[in-house]
Design a protein around this motif. Sequence first.
Motif, PDB file in Angstrom:
ATOM      1  N   VAL A  67       0.847  -1.183   0.000  1.00  0.00           N
ATOM      2  CA  VAL A  67       0.000   0.000   0.000  1.00  0.00           C
ATOM      3  C   VAL A  67       0.887   1.238   0.000  1.00  0.00           C
ATOM      4  CG1 VAL A  67      -1.814   1.231   1.254  1.00  0.00           C
ATOM      5  CG2 VAL A  67      -1.691  -1.269   1.395  1.00  0.00           C
ATOM      6  N   GLU A  68       0.524   2.216  -0.823  1.00  0.00           N
ATOM      7  CA  GLU A  68       1.220   3.509  -0.811  1.00  0.00           C
ATOM      8  C   GLU A  68       0.173   4.603  -0.668  1.00  0.00           C
ATOM      9  OE1 GLU A  68       4.790   4.506  -3.245  1.00  0.00           O
ATOM     10  OE2 GLU A  68       3.402   5.958  -4.132  1.00  0.00           O
ATOM     11  N   ILE A  69       0.369   5.470   0.320  1.00  0.00           N
ATOM     12  CA  ILE A  69      -0.566   6.541   0.601  1.00  0.00           C
ATOM     13  C   ILE A  69       0.211   7.852   0.601  1.00  0.00           C
ATOM     14  CG2 ILE A  69      -2.153   7.481   2.318  1.00  0.00           C
ATOM     15  CD1 ILE A  69      -2.673   4.530   3.156  1.00  0.00           C
ATOM     16  N   THR A  70      -0.305   8.849  -0.119  1.00  0.00           N
ATOM     17  CA  THR A  70       0.374  10.139  -0.225  1.00  0.00           C
ATOM     18  C   THR A  70      -0.622  11.280  -0.038  1.00  0.00           C
ATOM     19  OG1 THR A  70       0.048  10.199  -2.627  1.00  0.00           O
ATOM     20  CG2 THR A  70       2.123   9.279  -1.835  1.00  0.00           C
ATOM     21  N   GLY A  71      -0.091  12.422   0.352  1.00  0.00           N
ATOM     22  CA  GLY A  71      -0.912  13.623   0.493  1.00  0.00           C
ATOM     23  C   GLY A  71      -0.260  14.594   1.443  1.00  0.00           C
ATOM     24  N   ASP A  72      -1.013  15.625   1.816  1.00  0.00           N
ATOM     25  CA  ASP A  72      -0.500  16.613   2.757  1.00  0.00           C
ATOM     26  C   ASP A  72      -0.392  15.995   4.142  1.00  0.00           C
ATOM     27  OD1 ASP A  72      -0.277  18.603   0.834  1.00  0.00           O
ATOM     28  OD2 ASP A  72      -2.293  19.380   1.203  1.00  0.00           O
ATOM     29  N   ASP A  73       0.696  16.308   4.820  1.00  0.00           N
ATOM     30  CA  ASP A  73       0.968  15.735   6.129  1.00  0.00           C
ATOM     31  C   ASP A  73       0.144  16.450   7.201  1.00  0.00           C
ATOM     32  OD1 ASP A  73       2.061  14.152   8.062  1.00  0.00           O
ATOM     33  OD2 ASP A  73       4.075  14.993   7.957  1.00  0.00           O
ATOM     34  N   SER A  74      -0.275  15.696   8.198  1.00  0.00           N
ATOM     35  CA  SER A  74      -0.925  16.248   9.389  1.00  0.00           C
ATOM     36  C   SER A  74      -0.798  15.215  10.504  1.00  0.00           C
ATOM     37  CB  SER A  74      -2.396  16.584   9.115  1.00  0.00           C
ATOM     38  OG  SER A  74      -3.136  15.429   8.815  1.00  0.00           O
ATOM     39  N   PRO A  75      -0.868  15.649  11.756  1.00  0.00           N
ATOM     40  CA  PRO A  75      -0.729  14.715  12.871  1.00  0.00           C
ATOM     41  C   PRO A  75      -1.810  13.624  12.845  1.00  0.00           C
ATOM     42  CG  PRO A  75      -0.534  16.974  13.636  1.00  0.00           C
ATOM     43  CD  PRO A  75      -0.992  17.035  12.197  1.00  0.00           C
ATOM     44  N   GLY A  76      -1.430  12.410  13.233  1.00  0.00           N
ATOM     45  CA  GLY A  76      -2.370  11.322  13.405  1.00  0.00           C
ATOM     46  C   GLY A  76      -2.652  10.461  12.192  1.00  0.00           C
ATOM     47  N   LEU A  77      -1.995  10.727  11.059  1.00  0.00           N
ATOM     48  CA  LEU A  77      -2.311   9.972   9.848  1.00  0.00           C
ATOM     49  C   LEU A  77      -2.008   8.475   9.985  1.00  0.00           C
ATOM     50  CD1 LEU A  77      -1.174  12.412   7.016  1.00  0.00           C
ATOM     51  CD2 LEU A  77      -3.478  12.006   7.898  1.00  0.00           C
TER      52      LEU A  77
END
Length: 175
Positions: free
Chosen positions: A97-107
């Motif tokens: 699995v590869e997940i990408t996007g803007d970072d934020s706490p708790g991902l």
Amino acid sequence: MNGTALISIICEDHSGLIAEVTGRLFDLGLNLGDTTFAVLGGGAEFTLVAKLPQGTALTEVERELRTLPLLKDAKLTVTNFQYRESHSEQALITHRVEITGDDSPGLIARLSEALPKFGANIVRLNSESVPSESGARFLLRMAIAVPPAKAATCMATVANTASQLNLKCHWQQVG
């Protein structure tokens, strides 16, 4: 002494680090098993399981590794590995699995919480926060083991969870 060692190294990252450590272990006659390496910021984390040859003590392995110049300031531990050397069914990778996007706490917490109810197990996980024009980009790669009967629902749940977090999810079945 005959047994299995867990060798854990945390040190500054250097080119040639893996070659130097594994070369010394080879010279000592150790047979490497599961091995992980990661660059963490400016540091490196290197962990491995190794079968010791007859008559080789844990203290001897640690003493030899401490003579390596690249490990001069390393946090180094060599201990007895008390678990089985081979993987169970729960550690056989079925999906990447590869997940990408803007970072934020708790991902990572939110994404990993989707797995246990399907009996899925994370076998490997790598997460990076990469600088980008919009701030930090989040990149998560997981290798997971999912029971075949629950795979479709599990992967749909992971993709849905990522979407709810405004992340993109790509996955592929292995083997």
